[in-house]
Design a protein around this motif. Structure first.
Motif, short mmCIF file in Angstrom:
data_model
loop_
_atom_site.label_atom_id
_atom_site.label_comp_id
_atom_site.label_asym_id
_atom_site.label_seq_id
_atom_site.Cartn_x
_atom_site.Cartn_y
_atom_site.Cartn_z
N GLU A 9 45.73 36.58 36.32
CA GLU A 9 46.29 36.52 37.67
C GLU A 9 47.57 37.36 37.78
O GLU A 9 47.79 38.04 38.77
CB GLU A 9 46.59 35.07 38.07
CG GLU A 9 45.35 34.22 38.24
CD GLU A 9 44.78 33.69 36.92
OE1 GLU A 9 45.47 33.73 35.86
OE2 GLU A 9 43.63 33.24 36.94
N GLN A 10 48.42 37.31 36.75
CA GLN A 10 49.64 38.10 36.74
C GLN A 10 49.33 39.60 36.64
O GLN A 10 49.99 40.41 37.27
CB GLN A 10 50.55 37.68 35.59
CG GLN A 10 51.15 36.30 35.78
CD GLN A 10 51.83 35.82 34.52
OE1 GLN A 10 51.33 36.00 33.40
NE2 GLN A 10 52.99 35.19 34.69
N ALA A 13 48.23 40.63 40.06
CA ALA A 13 49.40 40.66 40.95
C ALA A 13 50.19 41.95 40.74
O ALA A 13 50.62 42.59 41.71
CB ALA A 13 50.28 39.44 40.71
N ARG A 16 48.33 44.81 42.38
CA ARG A 16 48.48 44.79 43.85
C ARG A 16 49.84 45.35 44.24
O ARG A 16 49.95 46.14 45.18
CB ARG A 16 48.33 43.37 44.39
CG ARG A 16 46.92 42.87 44.49
CD ARG A 16 46.83 41.58 45.31
NE ARG A 16 47.71 40.52 44.83
CZ ARG A 16 47.38 39.62 43.90
NH1 ARG A 16 46.17 39.65 43.35
NH2 ARG A 16 48.24 38.69 43.54
N THR A 77 52.56 40.37 48.74
CA THR A 77 51.54 41.18 48.08
C THR A 77 51.35 40.72 46.65
O THR A 77 50.23 40.58 46.17
CB THR A 77 51.93 42.67 48.13
OG1 THR A 77 51.99 43.07 49.49
CG2 THR A 77 50.92 43.54 47.38
N TRP A 78 52.43 40.46 45.94
CA TRP A 78 52.35 40.00 44.57
C TRP A 78 51.59 38.67 44.49
O TRP A 78 50.76 38.46 43.61
CB TRP A 78 53.75 39.86 43.97
CG TRP A 78 53.74 39.61 42.50
CD1 TRP A 78 53.70 40.54 41.51
CD2 TRP A 78 53.75 38.34 41.85
NE1 TRP A 78 53.69 39.92 40.29
CE2 TRP A 78 53.72 38.57 40.46
CE3 TRP A 78 53.78 37.03 42.32
CZ2 TRP A 78 53.72 37.55 39.54
CZ3 TRP A 78 53.78 36.00 41.39
CH2 TRP A 78 53.75 36.27 40.01
N ARG A 79 51.87 37.79 45.46
CA ARG A 79 51.19 36.48 45.49
C ARG A 79 49.74 36.60 45.93
O ARG A 79 48.95 35.68 45.72
CB ARG A 79 51.92 35.52 46.45
CG ARG A 79 53.22 34.98 45.91
CD ARG A 79 53.77 33.85 46.78
NE ARG A 79 53.68 34.09 48.20
CZ ARG A 79 54.62 34.67 48.94
NH1 ARG A 79 55.74 35.08 48.41
NH2 ARG A 79 54.44 34.83 50.24
N GLY A 80 49.40 37.70 46.60
CA GLY A 80 48.02 37.88 47.05
C GLY A 80 47.75 37.30 48.41
O GLY A 80 46.62 37.03 48.77
#
Length: 89
Positions: A9-10, A13, A16, A77-80
């Motif tokens: 996930e990181q 992120a 992205r 954006t980082w969090r999605g």
């Protein structure tokens, strides 16, 4: 101290975030943006291409300022997602 490996996930992120920064830079010269943010062109290249997946907070703030992208947008954006920070708290 040993750094823990990034989770999938990181990693996503970071990719992205790099894509957003690359898009925001658009036609601007990479070296020009890096200089405005106070980082090396190679560091910016690594962030944009996903080879530096977890840049420092100060680096992200400075890149946001150099590219006129609010920190809240970078964080979303980082969090999605596109939720403002207040909605997550």
């Amino acid at each position: 101290m040993v750094r823990q490996p990034l989770t999938p996930e990181q990693i996503e992120a970071g990719r992205r975030l790099g894509a957003l920064l690359r898009h925001a830079r658009a036609g601007r010269d990479l070296a020009e943006v890096a200089h405005a943010a106070g980082i090396s062109p190679e560091t910016l290249r690594k962030i944009e291409t996903g080879r530096l997946l977890s840049p420092g907070f100060g680096t992200i703030v400075c890149l946001g300022e150099a590219l006129n992208v609010p920190v809240q947008e970078l964080a979303a954006t980082w969090r999605g997602n596109d939720l403002p920070l207040e909605a997550v708290s």
